[in-house]
Design a protein around this motif. Structure first.
Motif, PDB file in Angstrom:
ATOM      1  N   VAL A  15       6.757   7.462  -1.761  1.00 52.86           N
ATOM      2  CA  VAL A  15       6.188   6.452  -1.388  1.00 52.86           C
ATOM      3  C   VAL A  15       4.963   6.074  -2.294  1.00 52.86           C
ATOM      4  N   PRO A  16       5.026   4.933  -2.708  1.00 54.02           N
ATOM      5  CA  PRO A  16       4.140   4.420  -3.990  1.00 54.02           C
ATOM      6  C   PRO A  16       2.604   4.472  -3.314  1.00 54.02           C
ATOM      7  N   ASP A  17       1.637   5.089  -4.182  1.00 54.34           N
ATOM      8  CA  ASP A  17       0.273   5.146  -3.706  1.00 54.34           C
ATOM      9  C   ASP A  17      -0.661   4.193  -4.373  1.00 54.34           C
ATOM     10  N   ASN A  18      -0.095   3.495  -5.443  1.00 49.19           N
ATOM     11  CA  ASN A  18      -1.194   2.599  -6.203  1.00 49.19           C
ATOM     12  C   ASN A  18      -0.733   1.164  -6.410  1.00 49.19           C
ATOM     13  N   VAL A  19      -0.124   0.858  -4.892  1.00 49.55           N
ATOM     14  CA  VAL A  19       0.479  -0.604  -4.677  1.00 49.55           C
ATOM     15  C   VAL A  19      -0.152  -1.172  -3.544  1.00 49.55           C
ATOM     16  N   PRO A  20      -0.645  -2.356  -3.665  1.00 47.23           N
ATOM     17  CA  PRO A  20      -1.189  -3.034  -2.376  1.00 47.23           C
ATOM     18  C   PRO A  20      -0.042  -3.659  -1.523  1.00 47.23           C
ATOM     19  N   VAL A  21      -0.191  -3.730  -0.336  1.00 46.09           N
ATOM     20  CA  VAL A  21       0.871  -4.205   0.460  1.00 46.09           C
ATOM     21  C   VAL A  21       1.803  -5.418   0.170  1.00 46.09           C
ATOM     22  N   VAL A 222      -9.168   1.176  13.663  1.00 42.96           N
ATOM     23  CA  VAL A 222      -8.070   2.219  13.088  1.00 42.96           C
ATOM     24  C   VAL A 222      -8.096   1.820  11.524  1.00 42.96           C
ATOM     25  N   MET A 223      -8.355   2.507  10.658  1.00 35.65           N
ATOM     26  CA  MET A 223      -8.320   2.173   9.267  1.00 35.65           C
ATOM     27  C   MET A 223      -6.889   2.657   8.611  1.00 35.65           C
ATOM     28  N   ILE A 224      -6.023   1.510   8.327  1.00 36.07           N
ATOM     29  CA  ILE A 224      -4.826   1.593   8.019  1.00 36.07           C
ATOM     30  C   ILE A 224      -4.641   1.238   6.679  1.00 36.07           C
ATOM     31  N   SER A 225      -4.158   2.395   5.833  1.00 37.85           N
ATOM     32  CA  SER A 225      -4.209   2.011   4.211  1.00 37.85           C
ATOM     33  C   SER A 225      -3.108   1.247   3.803  1.00 37.85           C
ATOM     34  N   HIS A 226      -2.902   0.614   2.691  1.00 35.01           N
ATOM     35  CA  HIS A 226      -1.938  -0.152   2.168  1.00 35.01           C
ATOM     36  C   HIS A 226      -0.482   1.094   1.998  1.00 35.01           C
ATOM     37  N   ARG A 227      -0.835   2.415   1.718  1.00 37.04           N
ATOM     38  CA  ARG A 227       0.096   3.220   1.708  1.00 37.04           C
ATOM     39  C   ARG A 227       0.741   3.660   2.970  1.00 37.04           C
ATOM     40  N   ASN A 228       0.022   3.470   4.018  1.00 33.74           N
ATOM     41  CA  ASN A 228       0.279   3.883   5.604  1.00 33.74           C
ATOM     42  C   ASN A 228       1.293   2.737   5.727  1.00 33.74           C
TER      43      ASN A 228
END
Length: 577
Positions: A15-21, A222-228
């Motif tokens: 799951v990429p962690d450096n990419v915006p949705v 609820v803080m939902i990250s891009h990676r989530n």
């Protein structure tokens, strides 16, 4: 014992962690079904207006440029919390392109329930720290009231365009700029610099701030990250692809229904992210209205219905109307947000025997789906199997891990889709999240199904939430409001069954000495809630007076005792339990 997904239902890759949705959704290098092999992602079910995949890419860029100019926001300047937008609108085909445009600037989107009252909207605007509010003409009066209460100036209020057919001849006030105007202005503006994100940035940065009551208490951000969002999209994609891919197709796309509120995590992720990612066409409807719902299925030949149980019940009750439309295109039905009873599912299959009924379970805090019915392994009453990338444990009330099947306890889960936490609420964070694990507040049990796979059943709700047509109602919120009524000395709010809504709130009240007759007090209390709260929070279950609210020695309300009393009263009255 940690329960794991069955590998035959797919596996989750990196799951990429450096990419915006927005980049993940619009760039095919991350696995999205290619433009030329997918349907148009968003189509209006009322007008037929549609955006192709390539048009969505352009639309996002144009809106982002217009937003940047209008609000003075730059992609790599400031924190995401300096660039938070509240959105209070009905469903439109522009919602997701607009959300992604905000993400293109490094901002946060906080979608609000379209049924909110002005006071509820005010709470979300203030709590989220929203710098601007995007609404629509049908909700404008409530939006203006809520924004005024929150101290948000009218100059920071904008309109999302909606189909003229739902405006009833009303014209958008020229005072407020629209998303279409921002997009048009963006066409002539210079390109935006790219977001410069390093490793881990997508996992740390919040994309959506959705409001949930969590395991208890008042609604929390609820803080939902891009990676989530990316993780659950990939999890669902792997799960679905294990069934939907076939030798004669490169994609596994279909035409789906986009009726559920886009502010709700179910629609936001499952329908509007996972769907277009796998090439689906989403037919968007602003709200549920039976005739337009049925007409859209017939016109667009929708094959997959994403629903909640009350709509399924409505279809069964309105068979005469449903029979006037050709619904033969429907191959599957996916229901979530609240449990679907086995009896209701069986009744539906009697009328529509060729439709696969699937059920899912998830929460805002897990960025949606935890487990779901696989089309090749359907067990009515089950919430399905864990989807790829999830781990689950069943914990006893004493905190001991349960290792046996068929033994209920609290469901605790871990996944890359589990969110960052609650905004500015350390107490709730400590109660809910620990070392990547999330306490769901739901009582679950794992059983082995007919095919030898592990199925999750949700058997009770440890948390206090009431689910009305899939929407959350926090008893604590209503209790706090009721206690300000002069006729209420003490109170609690519990859920009671309702055929149409699943559950509805009922107030158990200790009258104050100054209260009038029971009938007068009941009507006054009900009206007090109706004047200040969204319709799904109204006391449709009624009001009952008692001498005292039962509480434990520590002062905790004994809700289960009250629920049991209500259940016994219904049984004696001959009601269906």
């Amino acid at each position: 014992m940690v329960f794991l997904p069955d590998k035959k239902f797919g596996e989750l890759g990196t799951v990429p962690d450096n990419v915006p949705v927005y980049e993940f959704m619009l760039n095919e290098k991350y696995g999205r079904v290619p433009h030329d092999k997918s349907y148009d992602p968003y189509t209006c079910g009322l007008t037929g207006k549609s955006y192709s995949s390539r048009e969505v890419v352009s639309r996002v860029d144009q809106i982002a440029r217009g937003l940047s100019k209008e609000l003075g926001w730059k992609p790599n300047q400031g924190s995401e919390w300096d660039k938070t937008l509240a959105v209070f609108a009905v469903n439109t085909i522009d919602s997701l392109p607009f959300f992604w445009a905000a993400h293109r600037l490094g901002g946060v989107v906080s979608p609000a329930n379209a049924s909110y009252s002005a006071a509820e909207l005010k709470h979300q605007i203030l709590d989220s720290g929203a710098k601007a509010l995007f609404t629509c003409v049908p909700l404008l009066s409530v939006a203006l009231d809520g924004a005024a209460q929150a101290g948000l100036p009218r100059s920071k209020i904008y309109l999302i365009d909606v189909p003229e057919v739902i405006l009833g001849g009303a014209k958008p006030p020229t005072e407020f700029k629209t998303v279409n105007q921002l997009a048009e202005a963006g066409k002539s503006l210079p390109p935006l610099e790219p977001l410069n994100w390093g490793p881990g940035e997508g996992a740390r940065r919040t994309a959506f701030l959705c409001y949930s009551s969590g395991t208890s208490g008042l609604p929390k951000g609820v803080m939902i990250s891009h990676r989530n969002v990316i993780a659950n999209t990939l999890q669902l994609s792997a799960f679905e692809k294990s069934h939907r891919s076939s030798p004669d197709r490169d994609s596994y796309s279909e035409v789906t229904l986009g009726l559920l509120p886009q502010s709700h995590i179910y629609a936001l992720v499952v329908i509007n992210h996972a769907g277009p990612y796998r090439g689906d066409q989403v037919i968007i409807l602003p709200k549920f209205e039976l005739k337009s719902y049925l007409a859209s299925i017939q016109k667009f030949k929708i094959s997959c219905l994403f629903l909640v149980p009350p709509i399924i019940i409505n279809m069964l009750r309105m068979q005469d109307e449903c029979s006037k439309y050709d619904l033969s295109s429907v191959k599957s039905l996916f229901t979530g947000a609240a449990p679907l009873g086995m009896e209701t599912a069986a009744d539906f299959l009697k009328v529509y025997p060729n439709v696969l009924i699937r059920q899912g379970y998830g929460l805002t805090e897990t960025c949606t789906v935890v487990c779901a019915t696989h089309p090749d392994d359907i067990v009515l009453g089950s919430s399905g199997c864990l989807i790829p990338g999830f781990e689950a444990r069943i914990m006893s009330a004493e905190g001991q891990e349960i290792t046996a099947y068929d033994t209920p306890g609290e469901l605790v889960v871990r996944s890359p889709s589990v969110v960052l936490g609650y905004l500015n609420n350390e107490k709730a964070n400590k109660e809910t999240f620990e070392d990547g694990w999330m306490r769901t507040g739901d009582e679950g049990v794992v059983k082995v199904g007919p095919h030898g796979t592990e199925h999750v059943y949700i058997v009770d709700r440890i948390k206090e939430l009431i689910k009305v047509k899939g929407l959350q109602v926090a008893p604590a919120e209503l209790e706090a409001h009721l206690l300000t009524h002069p006729a209420v000395s003490d109170c609690t709010v519990i859920a009671v069954p309702d055929d149409a809504a699943g559950e509805v709130p009922k107030a158990i009240v200790v009258k104050s000495p100054s209260a009038g007759s029971d009938d007068e007090a009941i009507q006054s209390i009900k009206k007090y809630v109706e004047d200040h709260k969204a319709r799904h929070k109204w006391l449709k279950g009624g009001v009952r007076f008692v001498d005292a609210i039962p509480k434990s020695p520590s002062g905790k309300i004994l809700r289960r005792l009250l629920r049991d009393q209500e259940k016994e009263a219904r049984r004696k009255a001959g009601a269906k339990i």
